[in-house]
Motif scaffolding. Structure first.
Motif, PDB file in Angstrom:
ATOM      1  N   LYS A 143       0.826  -1.210   0.000  1.00 50.64           N
ATOM      2  CA  LYS A 143       0.000   0.000   0.000  1.00 50.64           C
ATOM      3  C   LYS A 143       0.861   1.262   0.000  1.00 50.64           C
ATOM      4  O   LYS A 143       0.574   2.225  -0.731  1.00 50.64           O
ATOM      5  CB  LYS A 143      -0.912   0.000   1.225  1.00 50.64           C
ATOM      6  N   THR A 144       1.908   1.244   0.803  1.00 54.35           N
ATOM      7  CA  THR A 144       2.784   2.418   0.887  1.00 54.35           C
ATOM      8  C   THR A 144       3.495   2.664  -0.433  1.00 54.35           C
ATOM      9  O   THR A 144       3.619   3.808  -0.888  1.00 54.35           O
ATOM     10  CB  THR A 144       3.807   2.248   2.021  1.00 54.35           C
ATOM     11  N   LEU A 145       3.958   1.588  -1.064  1.00 56.76           N
ATOM     12  CA  LEU A 145       4.604   1.750  -2.371  1.00 56.76           C
ATOM     13  C   LEU A 145       3.617   2.306  -3.385  1.00 56.76           C
ATOM     14  O   LEU A 145       3.948   3.232  -4.141  1.00 56.76           O
ATOM     15  CB  LEU A 145       5.158   0.414  -2.857  1.00 56.76           C
ATOM     16  N   GLY A 146       2.395   1.792  -3.417  1.00 51.54           N
ATOM     17  CA  GLY A 146       1.393   2.301  -4.343  1.00 51.54           C
ATOM     18  C   GLY A 146       1.090   3.774  -4.130  1.00 51.54           C
ATOM     19  O   GLY A 146       1.015   4.557  -5.085  1.00 51.54           O
ATOM     20  N   THR A 147       0.949   4.152  -2.871  1.00 50.75           N
ATOM     21  CA  THR A 147       0.686   5.556  -2.538  1.00 50.75           C
ATOM     22  C   THR A 147       1.836   6.447  -2.975  1.00 50.75           C
ATOM     23  O   THR A 147       1.640   7.547  -3.516  1.00 50.75           O
ATOM     24  CB  THR A 147       0.445   5.699  -1.029  1.00 50.75           C
ATOM     25  N   GLU A 148       3.060   5.961  -2.762  1.00 48.30           N
ATOM     26  CA  GLU A 148       4.258   6.746  -3.105  1.00 48.30           C
ATOM     27  C   GLU A 148       4.416   6.885  -4.614  1.00 48.30           C
ATOM     28  O   GLU A 148       4.802   7.951  -5.114  1.00 48.30           O
ATOM     29  CB  GLU A 148       5.497   6.095  -2.487  1.00 48.30           C
TER      30      GLU A 148
ATOM     31  N   ILE B 264      10.848  -2.978  -9.664  1.00 53.61           N
ATOM     32  CA  ILE B 264      10.935  -3.240  -8.227  1.00 53.61           C
ATOM     33  C   ILE B 264      10.381  -4.626  -7.966  1.00 53.61           C
ATOM     34  O   ILE B 264       9.337  -4.999  -8.501  1.00 53.61           O
ATOM     35  CB  ILE B 264      10.139  -2.200  -7.417  1.00 53.61           C
ATOM     36  N   ALA B 265      11.076  -5.391  -7.123  1.00 53.77           N
ATOM     37  CA  ALA B 265      10.548  -6.659  -6.633  1.00 53.77           C
ATOM     38  C   ALA B 265      10.215  -6.507  -5.164  1.00 53.77           C
ATOM     39  O   ALA B 265      11.074  -6.124  -4.359  1.00 53.77           O
ATOM     40  CB  ALA B 265      11.550  -7.788  -6.834  1.00 53.77           C
ATOM     41  N   MET B 266       8.976  -6.783  -4.829  1.00 59.14           N
ATOM     42  CA  MET B 266       8.523  -6.858  -3.435  1.00 59.14           C
ATOM     43  C   MET B 266       8.532  -8.325  -3.014  1.00 59.14           C
ATOM     44  O   MET B 266       8.798  -9.199  -3.833  1.00 59.14           O
ATOM     45  CB  MET B 266       7.100  -6.305  -3.319  1.00 59.14           C
TER      46      MET B 266
ATOM     47  N   ALA C 131      12.580   5.586   0.058  1.00 63.03           N
ATOM     48  CA  ALA C 131      14.038   5.521  -0.103  1.00 63.03           C
ATOM     49  C   ALA C 131      14.422   4.738  -1.352  1.00 63.03           C
ATOM     50  O   ALA C 131      15.354   5.107  -2.075  1.00 63.03           O
ATOM     51  CB  ALA C 131      14.668   4.892   1.135  1.00 63.03           C
ATOM     52  N   LEU C 132      13.695   3.657  -1.631  1.00 62.18           N
ATOM     53  CA  LEU C 132      14.004   2.868  -2.821  1.00 62.18           C
ATOM     54  C   LEU C 132      13.720   3.660  -4.089  1.00 62.18           C
ATOM     55  O   LEU C 132      14.532   3.675  -5.019  1.00 62.18           O
ATOM     56  CB  LEU C 132      13.184   1.575  -2.820  1.00 62.18           C
ATOM     57  N   LEU C 133      12.591   4.345  -4.136  1.00 68.29           N
ATOM     58  CA  LEU C 133      12.282   5.155  -5.313  1.00 68.29           C
ATOM     59  C   LEU C 133      13.297   6.281  -5.480  1.00 68.29           C
ATOM     60  O   LEU C 133      13.689   6.598  -6.607  1.00 68.29           O
ATOM     61  CB  LEU C 133      10.859   5.706  -5.219  1.00 68.29           C
ATOM     62  N   ASP C 134      13.738   6.885  -4.373  1.00 65.72           N
ATOM     63  CA  ASP C 134      14.786   7.904  -4.458  1.00 65.72           C
ATOM     64  C   ASP C 134      16.018   7.347  -5.158  1.00 65.72           C
ATOM     65  O   ASP C 134      16.609   8.002  -6.018  1.00 65.72           O
ATOM     66  CB  ASP C 134      15.174   8.404  -3.059  1.00 65.72           C
ATOM     67  N   GLN C 135      16.417   6.128  -4.774  1.00 70.02           N
ATOM     68  CA  GLN C 135      17.596   5.506  -5.394  1.00 70.02           C
ATOM     69  C   GLN C 135      17.371   5.240  -6.873  1.00 70.02           C
ATOM     70  O   GLN C 135      18.223   5.539  -7.711  1.00 70.02           O
ATOM     71  CB  GLN C 135      17.927   4.192  -4.685  1.00 70.02           C
ATOM     72  N   LEU C 136      16.225   4.659  -7.199  1.00 73.92           N
ATOM     73  CA  LEU C 136      15.975   4.305  -8.598  1.00 73.92           C
ATOM     74  C   LEU C 136      15.905   5.538  -9.491  1.00 73.92           C
ATOM     75  O   LEU C 136      16.351   5.510 -10.640  1.00 73.92           O
ATOM     76  CB  LEU C 136      14.680   3.501  -8.721  1.00 73.92           C
TER      77      LEU C 136
END
Length: 197
Positions: A25-30, A104-106, A173-178
């Motif tokens: 959910k957090t990844l989707g929102t972000e 991204i792999a969850m 943080a992951l999206l920032d890196q990517l």
């Protein structure tokens, strides 16, 4: 390379920990907050469905790609921006890869692992130069990272390829890196025959 869409591989089940659902959910929102489109497997169940719902709830765009043979078993999501029903798993993966600028792999099962390894192999072969990340919720991917390290130590993966993906516990943080990574893997050097050296 500007990143406008992210392909996410994750489970069609919820998993045993509430952290996994919260991560989806957090990844989707972000993704929605940043104006990044989601490309994923097109189902309404498990972490896949929860993540897609979060993107849509945030006003984001979601592209689903689902093989016709799985449209009943995995239950196609009816509310997506785009839903493509395709003829095979191979077509599904090819279309998702083509539509995405990053991956991204969850947490997930064998299908998630297979998708992650295929897209990582394609990067190593120079087929694409798109960044790849692991969303390491609840340290789910610690055994995989250890396996990668073992393969390096045993001489099957070069040291330069020991960490072919970004790895973070936080979606932001992951999206920032990517978003700041241009090419996570250098194109492989050509193998020279003895007479060429």
């Amino acid at each position: 390379m500007e990143i406008k869409s992210v392909c996410v591989f994750c489970g069609s089940r919820m998993g045993a920990r509430p952290d996994y659902l919260e991560g989806a959910k957090t990844l989707g929102t972000e993704l929605a907050r940043r104006g990044l489109s989601l490309v994923y497997g097109g189902t309404s169940v498990g972490l896949m469905g929860a993540m897609a719902d979060a993107v849509l709830a945030g006003g984001g765009k979601v592209v689903g790609v689902l093989p016709k043979m799985l449209s009943d078993r995995e239950i196609a999501h009816k509310g997506l921006t785009e839903l493509h029903l395709v003829d095979s798993m191979h077509t599904r993966k090819a279309m998702m890869a083509q539509r995405a600028d990053a991956f991204i792999a969850m947490p997930g099962g064998v299908g998630t692992f297979e998708e992650l390894f295929e897209i990582t192999t394609w990067a190593q072969l120079g087929i694409h130069h798109k960044p790849i990340g692991l969303l390491n919720v609840a340290d789910f991917y610690a055994p995989l990272l250890a396996l990668m390290r073992r393969a390096v130590d045993e001489g099957f993966i070069p040291e330069t390829r020991a960490q072919p993906f970004a790895c973070e516990t936080s979606p932001a943080a992951l999206l920032d890196q990517l978003l700041k990574v241009g090419q996570p893997l250098a194109p492989p050097k050509p193998v020279l025959r003895p007479e060429q050296t």
